[in-house]
Design an enzyme around this catalytic site. Structure first.
Site, short mmCIF file in Angstrom:
data_model
loop_
_atom_site.label_atom_id
_atom_site.label_comp_id
_atom_site.label_asym_id
_atom_site.label_seq_id
_atom_site.Cartn_x
_atom_site.Cartn_y
_atom_site.Cartn_z
N THR A 161 0.85 -1.20 0.00
CA THR A 161 0.00 0.00 0.00
C THR A 161 0.87 1.24 0.00
O THR A 161 0.66 2.18 -0.78
CB THR A 161 -0.94 -0.01 1.23
OG1 THR A 161 -1.88 -1.07 1.07
CG2 THR A 161 -1.70 1.30 1.34
N ASN A 182 -5.76 -9.51 -7.65
CA ASN A 182 -5.87 -10.20 -6.36
C ASN A 182 -7.16 -10.99 -6.22
O ASN A 182 -7.22 -11.97 -5.49
CB ASN A 182 -5.76 -9.18 -5.21
CG ASN A 182 -6.72 -8.02 -5.36
OD1 ASN A 182 -6.75 -7.37 -6.41
ND2 ASN A 182 -7.50 -7.76 -4.35
N GLN A 239 0.71 -9.66 -6.22
CA GLN A 239 0.26 -11.05 -6.28
C GLN A 239 1.09 -11.89 -7.24
O GLN A 239 1.02 -13.12 -7.19
CB GLN A 239 -1.22 -11.11 -6.70
CG GLN A 239 -2.18 -10.41 -5.74
CD GLN A 239 -2.33 -11.11 -4.40
OE1 GLN A 239 -1.86 -12.24 -4.21
NE2 GLN A 239 -2.96 -10.44 -3.44
N HIS A 274 4.70 -10.31 2.90
CA HIS A 274 3.82 -11.36 3.42
C HIS A 274 2.96 -11.99 2.33
O HIS A 274 2.31 -13.00 2.57
CB HIS A 274 2.96 -10.81 4.56
CG HIS A 274 1.82 -9.95 4.15
ND1 HIS A 274 0.54 -10.41 4.08
CD2 HIS A 274 1.78 -8.64 3.77
CE1 HIS A 274 -0.26 -9.43 3.71
NE2 HIS A 274 0.47 -8.35 3.51
N CYS A 334 -13.89 -4.62 3.89
CA CYS A 334 -13.60 -3.40 4.65
C CYS A 334 -12.96 -3.85 5.96
O CYS A 334 -12.99 -5.02 6.31
CB CYS A 334 -14.92 -2.67 4.91
SG CYS A 334 -14.93 -1.52 6.27
#
Lengths: 363, 346
Positions: free
Chosen positions: A69, A137, A165, A187, A304
């Protein structure tokens, strides 16, 4: 529990756990001048060199971040200045939220990029920054990054690739394919949560989002998360059994189709581990809950932070209409075993049978 | 057994989840997300979920039970919020909590619970359910000040069979809070929820204005003989029997009638009330028949003895003493503590 949500996070690999533990046992902050600081700094720079080597880049062109992100946001912040930003309509929220006013580049019904539309948009905005994911994703659909790279080069546009991904599952030399930068997150391929990277072509200038103490050569402030970075670097070299995983994927897909599912993005080139299954008329959250109660962990749409399942913007962009709220994502982890196929097939069949009873289809 | 607990994030439903888990049931907590919290508080970038959903999740963690959040925004919007505004625009005084119970909690959520193979659904409502000779019966809560049976009259007999209301037996809210504290739930001291959850500021006119601005257009306040006494700022601001917000020329009078077509508010002297009240969409919790019962015409109201005559899907109330009945509100029939049925006032 049968864990089939690898695209949310892959199980931590043994090598990553060992590397993270070793880093935790290394006293010191990489910015400190004393011996302990030098030891920590050595670990950090060795990790950077390993990443550079795997990514066909140079150590000085690797910026460690907290994850993808941040890496995506940093790319748009640094490369998007003074340029119109183009983003695919199936991009991850980390791109969509960082470029809310971006010009959307549509996809076709199978989720692959509409290159005719991209060409037209690049003709209108030749100096654009195009942000494109290598692999989706939710559906696993692969974008043709080589073709996008050629188009961008022809028009003089920059390309940023969200490779989250794809890394570890279908690696490519993203920079050679024409990317000015690409983002990755440890991760998502067996590392530890908390570290990602933005890798750029040679000498690209990166204006930081957070200046802080000038770490990462002034491109990203803040003490780097050494255990997570060490793990990230070591798992880049781990083998991935794509063929074995794809065979299980195919078997699960066939079983789900037999129970009434429709595969999203079928026919497009896809990741070996990802299936997006729509069950017409059945809400995605109902499917998720039923499978969770049966001990199968899958996901749907974009959740969310509340855990509320929303309709998938990816499937909506693919023109799937109602199915956008009726699809789940099954993503096989690197350590999936053959027994998973049978277990998933049985649980899916039970769930679908119950949900498709006329009175229970309360969509 | 496998039980779905409707968890709002408040202390009541949290304790219900705890009680069910303590009783050894397999508990599945479900929270309906009814509206976008971020949008409701008008803060850009605020999470759609808000504190209540977070609290519900933390309670579920504490109890070690599964918990899911269900997106019910579209349904709530249509069945509750829009219907609320439409009701006001039609000159009525709606009860959104009844619509929410009817359509979302005991409608969609209960269906989902059945779909998941649950054998029952428990909620934090203050009401009691007994196994009677002819199936499940609904009774008022032991704590009369907390009784919510008036809000639950629209629960069908079939739905009632599936429901459990563990809090109806508790003598006071304090007792429920004490259980929450004893269970180590962080919500033990949480404040009670507001009257209308989707109106955070407490003024419903904003909601009506958004969906039905026509219900907030000015109009005439008239006497029963048609004389214009003054102006009002929208029929949605009035309910039958209201004395507030009337012009000085209508002092000591109350609203008698709301006319959405002409946007007129008709006022008259207080005291003159109707002995018959017509109801629509009556839900019977006993076999429909003419009967004598005590009727409650508002959430906080005394009981009115009446003869109730079924009339198609509705009913007619013949009150022994004339009373004030506001269209859109509920009329609920009681025999002692037992709820016999109810309908919406026409």
């Amino acid at each position: 529990m049968l864990y089939l949500d690898a695209n949310a996070t892959e199980p931590v690999r043994h090598a990553a756990r060992e590397a993270a533990l070793a880093a935790m046992n290394t006293l010191g902050n990489p910015s400190s001048t004393h011996a302990a600081g030098r030891a920590a700094r050595k670990l950090l720079e060795e990790a950077r060199e390993a990443v550079a080597q795997h990514c066909h880049s140079r150590p000085q062109d690797v910026v460690f971040t907290s994850g993808a992100t941040e890496a995506n946001a940093l790319a748009i912040h640094a490369l998007g200045v003074g340029r119109p930003v183009l983003t695919g309509t199936t991009e991850h929220d980390s791109i969509r939220a960082a470029a809310p006013d971006a010009v959307p580049v549509p996809v076709l019904v199978d989720g692959t990029l509409d290159f005719a539309a991209l060409n037209a948009l690049l003709t209108m905005h030749p100096d654009a920054l195009l942000c494109l994911m290598a692999a989706n994703n939710e559906t696993g659909v692969l974008h043709d990054i080589a073709a996008a790279g050629r188009l961008c080069a022809a028009h003089g546009a920059l390309l940023h690739v969200d490779a989250v991904q794809a890394i570890g599952r279908c690696n490519q030399d993203w920079l050679a394919l024409g990317a000015a930068s690409f983002a990755l997150s440890g991760h998502k391929f067996g590392g530890v949560m908390g570290a990602g990277a933005l890798v750029t072509r040679k000498g690209l200038e990166i204006n930081p989002l957070m200046r802080g103490g000038g770490q990462e050569l002034g491109r990203r402030g803040g003490t780097p998360p050494l255990p997570a970075i060490a793990a990230l670097a070591v798992v880049l070299g781990e083998p991935y059994e794509a063929e074995r995983i794809a065979a299980y994927r195919d078997a699960m897909e066939a079983a789900a189709i037999a129970s009434g599912a429709v595969v999203m993005g079928a026919g497009a080139p896809r990741l070996p581990n990802t299936i997006c299954l729509a069950l017409p008329g059945v809400r995605a959250d109902t499917q998720l809950i039923a499978l969770d109660m049966a001990g199968i962990a899958v996901s749907a749409g974009s959740a969310c932070s509340s855990g509320k399942v929303t309709s998938s913007h990816v499937l909506a962009a693919m023109g799937q209409g109602e199915l956008a709220g009726q699809a789940i994502r099954v993503s096989l982890p690197w350590d999936v075993t053959e027994g998973a196929v049978e277990r998933f097939a049985a649980a899916y069949a039970t769930m679908a049978k119950r949900a498709l009873r006329p009175q229970a289809a309360s969509a | 057994m496998k039980v779905v607990v409707a968890m709002s994030g408040g202390v009541d439903s949290s304790v219900v989840a705890g009680l069910m888990a303590r009783a050894g049931h397999e508990v599945i907590g479900v929270t309906l997300q009814l509206y976008d919290h971020g949008a409701a508080v008008g803060r850009k970038g605020a999470c759609c979920a808000g504190q209540d959903i977070h609290d519900a999740k933390r309670v579920a963690d504490r109890l070690g039970i599964a918990h899911y959040v269900i997106d019910s925004e579209a349904r709530f919007q249509q069945s509750v919020i829009s219907a609320f505004a439409d009701s006001y625009a039609g000159g009525q005084t709606p009860v959104p909590c009844i619509a929410c119970n009817q359509h979302l909690k005991f409608g969609d959520l209960l269906e989902m619970a059945r779909g998941l193979g649950a054998e029952a659904m428990a909620t934090g409502h203050y009401v009691r359910r007994f196994e009677g000779p002819n199936g499940a019966e609904m009774h008022k809560a032991v704590d009369d000040s907390r009784d919510q049976s008036w809000f639950l009259f629209a629960t069908t007999r079939e739905q009632l069979e599936f429901c459990r209301f563990p809090l109806g037996d508790y003598a006071s809210k304090a007792e429920v809070r004490a259980i929450a504290a004893e269970m180590g739930l962080a919500v033990a001291d949480k404040a009670d929820s507001q009257d209308i959850c989707f109106v955070p500021s407490g003024t419903y006119a904003g909601i009506v204005e958004k969906y039905r601005p026509d219900a907030l257009e000015a109009g005439d306040v008239v006497a029963e003989d048609g004389r214009v006494l003054g102006q009002h700022q929208g029929i949605a601001r009035y309910t039958i029997g209201q004395a507030k917000r009337l012009p000085d020329t209508a002092a000591h009078m109350v609203v008698k009638k709301i006319e959405p077509g002409t946007r007129r508010i008709v006022v008259g002297p207080r005291g003159v009330q109707s002995p018959t009240v017509r109801l629509r969409d009556v839900n019977w919790l006993v076999e429909p028949r003419e009967l004598h019962a005590a009727v409650k015409l508002r959430a906080r109201d005394t009981l009115h003895p009446a003869r109730i005559v079924p009339d198609g899907s509705g009913a007619v109330l013949h009150l022994e003493e004339p009373a004030l009945a506001a269209p859109g509100q509920a009329a609920v029939f009681y025999d002692g503590t037992r709820v016999l049925g109810g309908g919406f006032i026409l």
